[in-house]
Structure formats: structure tokens, C-alpha cells
Design an enzyme around this catalytic site. Structure first.
Site, short mmCIF file in Angstrom:
data_model
loop_
_atom_site.label_atom_id
_atom_site.label_comp_id
_atom_site.label_asym_id
_atom_site.label_seq_id
_atom_site.Cartn_x
_atom_site.Cartn_y
_atom_site.Cartn_z
N ASP A 35 0.88 -1.51 -0.52
CA ASP A 35 0.10 -0.19 0.16
C ASP A 35 0.86 1.21 0.18
O ASP A 35 1.85 0.97 0.71
CB ASP A 35 -0.84 -0.44 1.40
CG ASP A 35 -2.13 0.53 1.48
OD1 ASP A 35 -2.58 1.23 -0.14
OD2 ASP A 35 -2.63 1.16 2.27
N HIS A 36 0.24 1.91 -0.95
CA HIS A 36 1.53 3.60 -0.74
C HIS A 36 2.18 3.65 -1.41
O HIS A 36 3.07 4.02 -0.25
CB HIS A 36 1.14 4.58 0.43
CG HIS A 36 -0.47 4.99 0.96
ND1 HIS A 36 -0.55 6.21 -0.70
CD2 HIS A 36 -1.84 5.15 1.79
CE1 HIS A 36 -2.21 6.36 0.40
NE2 HIS A 36 -2.34 5.46 0.56
N ASP B 38 1.77 5.41 -5.68
CA ASP B 38 1.61 6.56 -4.71
C ASP B 38 2.70 7.96 -5.26
O ASP B 38 2.99 8.56 -4.85
CB ASP B 38 0.74 6.52 -3.16
CG ASP B 38 0.37 7.96 -2.74
OD1 ASP B 38 -0.15 8.43 -3.65
OD2 ASP B 38 -0.39 8.26 -1.67
N GLY C 234 -9.06 5.76 3.70
CA GLY C 234 -9.35 6.55 4.89
C GLY C 234 -10.76 6.04 5.33
O GLY C 234 -11.69 6.94 6.08
N GLY C 235 -11.11 5.01 4.91
CA GLY C 235 -12.51 4.03 5.31
C GLY C 235 -12.76 3.96 6.67
O GLY C 235 -13.83 4.39 7.50
N ASN D 221 -9.99 -0.06 2.03
CA ASN D 221 -9.13 0.27 2.35
C ASN D 221 -9.19 0.23 4.48
O ASN D 221 -9.46 1.51 4.51
CB ASN D 221 -7.82 1.63 2.49
CG ASN D 221 -7.02 0.60 0.87
OD1 ASN D 221 -7.71 -0.35 0.24
ND2 ASN D 221 -6.04 1.30 0.59
N THR E 282 -6.48 1.86 10.91
CA THR E 282 -6.75 2.45 11.63
C THR E 282 -7.82 1.80 12.47
O THR E 282 -7.69 1.71 13.62
CB THR E 282 -7.10 4.30 11.50
OG1 THR E 282 -6.17 5.00 10.52
CG2 THR E 282 -7.08 5.03 12.30
ZN LIG Z 1 -4.03 4.94 2.10
#
Ligand SMILES: [Zn+2]
Length: 278
Positions: free
Chosen positions: A81-82, A103, A205-206, A226, A229
Site C-alpha cells: 500500500d502507498h 502513490d 481513509g475508510g 482500505n 486505523t
Molecule cells: Zn491510503
């Protein structure tokens, strides 16, 4: 079984739902995530964020992730990711990852297209899928009023066509990490992007969004959601309580992390409509 991003997201063409992509930090996370997917009979994406690649033992974790994916009874995609550099993308591909995100969202538009296209050429030559990002999904305090941060539908159309990405992360008002204030999502923009772009769409940022927000995003065309957190928040909340009530902490603490991750993932996957797919 280990599959790539196109394979898992392909299921969303048959039934409308969101495939969950959960980032993890240890074997306990990945075991919990795959437990959840197997229990719900659904495909899943397990990932690691680029910013942890150098902090954790990446190659060791990659072996664990790929081993668990191969052993699983459901389709599992292993995703980076990213990634901001080609270096970690090559590392992930070498380690056997089946999907990478490049990204380039902080780069000028043309530069983002050029770099993303390079990644697509390399990754596709070995059967690895690629996710790109256009627009900026910020962190914490995000300037909702700045139109430059949102994905522009006409740019998304050009970006998807010219790069050949399999999936595109869009910025429609979500942020990474914990929200400061109420998230306000631009669904009209999402619908417009969906109309213009053929590839799969990704919501970053879900964590922190309401169930209704998730459902509406999927309704309007998001294929992959995604989460990271919310997994860490669940552990932060539940682990200290557990520690207070347990005498024999080891090995119970590791099992507990696996269980908390599993429960949180199940909660999310149910909201995304991700069950009884396989
Ligand atoms: Zn992200």
C-alpha cells in the site's frame, strides 16, 4: 489461494460489494484477517503500508503473508500500500506480492502518469496488479474546501487510460487516520468518476466512516475499501481490558490480537456486503 488484485476485484462485477483491503503489522493480524474472510466465505486483500516496510522486517512478513494466502481456502491478494518509490515496489514483487500501489498523488499530473505507467509495465510483465492514486487523500486535518485535493473526473479518465492501472484510488473527502470533525463525502464526484473510468475504484481513509457512508460509496462505484486505523483502534481499546483480566498473558495476548483483528474485519466486511461470495 494466492491471487492478484484483478482476481479478487473481479468478484465485484458479479455481485455489487466492496472487497476489504486491510493493512497489518504482524502474523497475528494476517491470521485474523484470513480467519475472517474464511468464516464469511469471501475474497480478501491483506496489505502492508509502505511506511512500515523499513520499520518492520518486510521480507519476513512477506513470507508469512504469502504462506497464509496460499494456504487459505478463499482467494487472497497480497498488496503493498502507498509505495512512493520503485525500490519498494521491486522489493514487493521479488518477495512474491501479487499487487502493488504506486502513490504518485503528490506529483504533478503528467509526472504521476509517467511514473505510474512505468510501474504498470514492470508489474504487469510478471502478472502483478497495480493501483494508482489521483487526488490527495490527506491525513487527520484535511482541507475539505481545497478543490485541488479532490480527484477531478476528467483527469481520472485520462489517467486510467494512459497508465493502464487495474485500480484507482480516488479522493472524494476521506482522510487517513482519525477524522477531526465529520467526514463529508462528495458522492456526485464519485458517480462522475465511475461514469468516465473503466478500472476498479478504491476508497482510502475508510476508518471512521459510518456504515451508511461505506454502503453509499459502494453503491456509487467503489470496489475496494482500505482499512487500517480501525483495526489498531480496536486493539488499543480491547487489549488493555483483556490484559487486566488475564493471569497467563503469554501466549494469550497473541491469540487475543488475532481475535480482535478477526472480529473487527468481520464487522467491516459485513458492512461492505463481502460475504457468501465464494
Ligand atoms: Zn491510503
Amino acid at each position: 489461494m494466492l491471487v492478484n488484485l484483478n482476481d479478487v476485484l473481479g468478484y465485484t462485477k458479479v455481485k455489487k460489494f466492496g472487497v476489504g483491503m486491510f493493512n497489518g503489522l504482524s502474523a497475528d493480524f494476517y491470521e485474523g484477517l484470513i480467519d475472517a474472510a474464511e468464516e464469511l466465505k469471501t475474497p480478501i486483500i491483506i496489505g502492508i503500508a509502505d511506511r512500515f516496510v523499513d520499520r518492520l522486517d518486510f521480507e519476513m512478513l512477506a513470507e508469512v503473508m504469502i504462506f497464509l494466502a496460499k494456504r487459505s481456502s478463499v482467494p487472497v491478494c497480497v498488496h503493498l500500500d502507498h509505495a512512493k518509490s520503485l525500490k519498494n515496489i521491486i522489493r514487493a514483487i521479488k518477495a512474491g506480492f501479487t499487487s502493488v500501489m504506486f502513490d504518485g498523488s503528490n506529483l504533478p499530473f503528467e509526472e504521476n502518469i509517467k511514473k505510474t505507467k512505468e510501474v504498470v509495465e514492470i508489474a504487469h510483465s510478471v502478472g502483478v496488479s497495480v493501483e494508482g492514486e489521483l487526488g490527495v487523500v490527506g491525513r487527520g486535518e484535511w482541507d475539505f474546501k481545497n478543490p485541488e485535493f479532490y480527484t477531478k473526473p476528467e483527469e481520472a479518465e485520462v489517467f486510467a487510460k494512459q497508465t493502464g492501472v487495474d485500480a484507482l484510488a480516488v479522493s472524494i473527502g476521506t482522510v487517513h487516520g482519525v477524522y477531526k470533525g465529520e467526514p463529508k463525502l462528495d458522492f456526485e464526484r464519485l458517480a462522475e468518476i465511475r461514469k468516465r473510468v473503466d478500472c476498479y475504484l478504491v476508497l482510502h481513509g475508510g476508518s471512521g466512516l459510518s456504515d451508511d457512508d461505506f454502503k453509499k460509496c459502494i453503491e456509487y462505484g467503489i470496489n475496494k475499501v482500505n482499512i487500517f486505523t480501525d483495526l489498531t483502534l480496536a486493539i488499543n481499546e480491547k487489549l488493555p481490558e483483556f490484559i487486566k483480566t488475564t493471569d497467563n498473558l503469554t501466549p494469550a495476548i497473541f491469540e487475543k490480537i488475532r481475535m480482535i483483528v478477526k472480529e473487527e474485519a468481520i464487522k467491516k466486511l459485513k458492512v461492505f456486503g463481502s460475504y457468501d461470495i465464494i
